[in-house]
Design an enzyme around this catalytic site. Structure first.
Site, PDB file in Angstrom:
ATOM      1  N   GLU A   1      -4.660   2.408  -4.403  1.00 53.19           N
ATOM      2  CA  GLU A   1      -3.204   2.522  -4.248  1.00 53.19           C
ATOM      3  C   GLU A   1      -2.598   1.224  -3.732  1.00 53.19           C
ATOM      4  O   GLU A   1      -1.466   1.207  -3.237  1.00 53.19           O
ATOM      5  CB  GLU A   1      -2.872   3.681  -3.288  1.00 53.19           C
ATOM      6  CG  GLU A   1      -3.073   3.390  -1.817  1.00 53.19           C
ATOM      7  CD  GLU A   1      -4.515   3.494  -1.367  1.00 53.19           C
ATOM      8  OE1 GLU A   1      -4.730   3.644  -0.162  1.00 53.19           O
ATOM      9  OE2 GLU A   1      -5.427   3.411  -2.209  1.00 53.19           O
TER      10      GLU A   1
ATOM     11  N   ASN B   1      -2.706  13.330  -3.763  1.00 47.95           N
ATOM     12  CA  ASN B   1      -3.813  13.875  -4.547  1.00 47.95           C
ATOM     13  C   ASN B   1      -4.293  15.218  -3.993  1.00 47.95           C
ATOM     14  O   ASN B   1      -4.568  16.161  -4.740  1.00 47.95           O
ATOM     15  CB  ASN B   1      -4.979  12.878  -4.579  1.00 47.95           C
ATOM     16  CG  ASN B   1      -4.665  11.652  -5.407  1.00 47.95           C
ATOM     17  OD1 ASN B   1      -4.000  11.742  -6.435  1.00 47.95           O
ATOM     18  ND2 ASN B   1      -5.126  10.499  -4.959  1.00 47.95           N
TER      19      ASN B   1
ATOM     20  N   ASP C   1       0.851  -1.183   0.000  1.00 46.65           N
ATOM     21  CA  ASP C   1       0.000   0.000   0.000  1.00 46.65           C
ATOM     22  C   ASP C   1       0.890   1.238   0.000  1.00 46.65           C
ATOM     23  O   ASP C   1       1.877   1.307   0.746  1.00 46.65           O
ATOM     24  CB  ASP C   1      -0.901   0.000   1.244  1.00 46.65           C
ATOM     25  CG  ASP C   1      -1.922   1.120   1.205  1.00 46.65           C
ATOM     26  OD1 ASP C   1      -3.007   0.887   0.653  1.00 46.65           O
ATOM     27  OD2 ASP C   1      -1.631   2.209   1.738  1.00 46.65           O
ATOM     28  N   ILE C   2       0.572   2.202  -0.863  1.00 45.29           N
ATOM     29  CA  ILE C   2       1.344   3.447  -0.900  1.00 45.29           C
ATOM     30  C   ILE C   2       0.950   4.308   0.301  1.00 45.29           C
ATOM     31  O   ILE C   2      -0.230   4.605   0.502  1.00 45.29           O
ATOM     32  CB  ILE C   2       1.079   4.214  -2.211  1.00 45.29           C
ATOM     33  CG1 ILE C   2       1.474   3.351  -3.411  1.00 45.29           C
ATOM     34  CG2 ILE C   2       1.852   5.530  -2.229  1.00 45.29           C
ATOM     35  CD1 ILE C   2       1.113   3.963  -4.752  1.00 45.29           C
TER      36      ILE C   2
ATOM     37  N   ASP D   1      -1.399   9.922  -9.963  1.00 46.87           N
ATOM     38  CA  ASP D   1      -1.247   8.932 -11.039  1.00 46.87           C
ATOM     39  C   ASP D   1       0.224   8.662 -11.322  1.00 46.87           C
ATOM     40  O   ASP D   1       0.625   7.521 -11.593  1.00 46.87           O
ATOM     41  CB  ASP D   1      -1.930   9.430 -12.309  1.00 46.87           C
ATOM     42  CG  ASP D   1      -3.444   9.474 -12.181  1.00 46.87           C
ATOM     43  OD1 ASP D   1      -3.977   8.893 -11.211  1.00 46.87           O
ATOM     44  OD2 ASP D   1      -4.097  10.074 -13.052  1.00 46.87           O
TER      45      ASP D   1
END
Length: 344
Positions: A260, A225, A217-218, A234
């Site tokens: 993500e 964002n 997971d980021i 993105d």
């Protein structure tokens, strides 16, 4: 939400109202696609839709129209498949009809040829001089030439049908590849994962070799964002996908699982080795720079959290995946930017 007591199915009228209310609460456009997405969510008929929306909400993702449409395209939009199947059905039908016509013409041509040969054969038996023999021989040659010409035409038509079918096969393969590819990152998507995980588990058990999975997971992805805009978000997703391409080789499988979140499956890799790979990826991604392409400004570094689990003997796939997902959850709870191994 009240279920129908006899069938256990959620009341569609109440589900519809919940979907409409949610769309209004989120400030989303009431398009047919977004309405269908939330109708499916509240009806509970798709665990993938439910899980994806819940993850986004739990991670404080804003449910924008773009993200809702991405979920719709990923899980509910079958238009591409329907169009491909309709086109394939038409092409196959037309081709088969053409082949049937070719075979009918071939049978008629053969019948005519053998009828002519039988007639000539009878005339040969009654022939009394050389002039008649020459005339009959000329008829035989003429019929043979006609047969060769017609067969050549039929052969060309069959060759054309074969080329059409080969082209259709290539197009269907391209459509299949597109259906299993994440459009943003260019790597496999969740649908491909659902196929590959079954195959890889079966192979690992047949060969009695270890198989490990990494959930990734980021960290703080929402902030990318919120702070820099969706284009930078993105860009982060593509950076992580590119790191997987550069670092993972051979039989290793990786995909964008949703939002993500990414997943890696490592055949012939025990738990310790998988944890080591996860940490290498963590450090590799952390060392990469993210720049605003418009201003060339260097932005904050990207970090990831990972949960690792090795498949146990006779363990169900869902249980195995859940253990890795839980390990990822613990990694995020422990401060992120780390690798946590599933408890044995």
């Amino acid at each position: 939400m009240t279920d129908n007591e006899d069938t256990g199915i959620k009341d569609p009228n109440k589900v519809a109202l919940q979907a409409i209310q949610r769309i209004q609460d989120e400030g989303l456009p009431a398009s047919p696609e977004i309405y269908e997405l939330f109708f499916v969510y509240y009806s509970g008929v798709s665990s993938e839709v439910t899980r994806s929306i819940d993850i986004m909400v739990n991670q404080n993702f804003e449910l924008t129209a773009e993200r809702c449409m991405e979920l719709y395209r990923r899980y509910l939009d079958d238009d591409l498949t329907k169009q491909a199947l309709n086109k394939a059905e038409q092409i196959v039908g037309d081709t088969l009809n053409g082949v049937d016509q070719i075979m009918d013409n071939f049978k008629i041509s053969n019948k005519h040829f053998f009828g002519s040969m039988e007639h000539i054969n009878a005339d040969v038996l009654d022939a009394v001089d050389v002039k008649q023999f020459k005339s009959l021989l000329a008829s035989i040659i003429k019929e043979a030439q006609r047969m060769v010409t017609e067969n050549h035409v039929l052969e060309k038509k069959l060759e054309k049908s074969s080329i059409t079918m080969q082209q259709l096969k290539r197009e269907m393969e391209e459509i299949r590849a597109e259906a299993y590819t994440d459009s943003l990152t260019g790597i496999p998507n969740r649908k491909k994962f659902d196929l590959e995980v079954v195959r890889l588990v079966a192979e690992a058990r047949e060969e009695a070799t270890p198989l490990s999975i990494i959930f990734i997971d980021i960290d703080h992805f929402k902030s990318f964002n919120d702070t820099y805009g969706h284009q930078i978000g993105d860009q982060v997703l593509r950076l992580v996908a590119r790191a997987f391409r550069d670092s993972l080789k051979g039989q290793d499988f990786f995909c964008r699982y949703g939002g993500e979140e990414f997943v890696i499956i490592l055949p012939k890799t025990p738990l310790k080795g998988a944890a080591h790979i996860a940490d290498i990826l963590r450090q590799s991604i952390k060392n990469k720079d993210i720049k605003n392409k418009a201003t060339n400004e260097k932005l904050t570094s990207v970090t990831i959290s990972s949960g690792v689990a090795e498949l146990r003997n006779d363990e169900e796939i869902d249980k195995w995946v859940s253990r890795a997902d839980n390990a990822l959850y613990r990694a995020k709870k422990q401060g992120r930017n780390c690798v946590i191994v599933s408890e044995e």
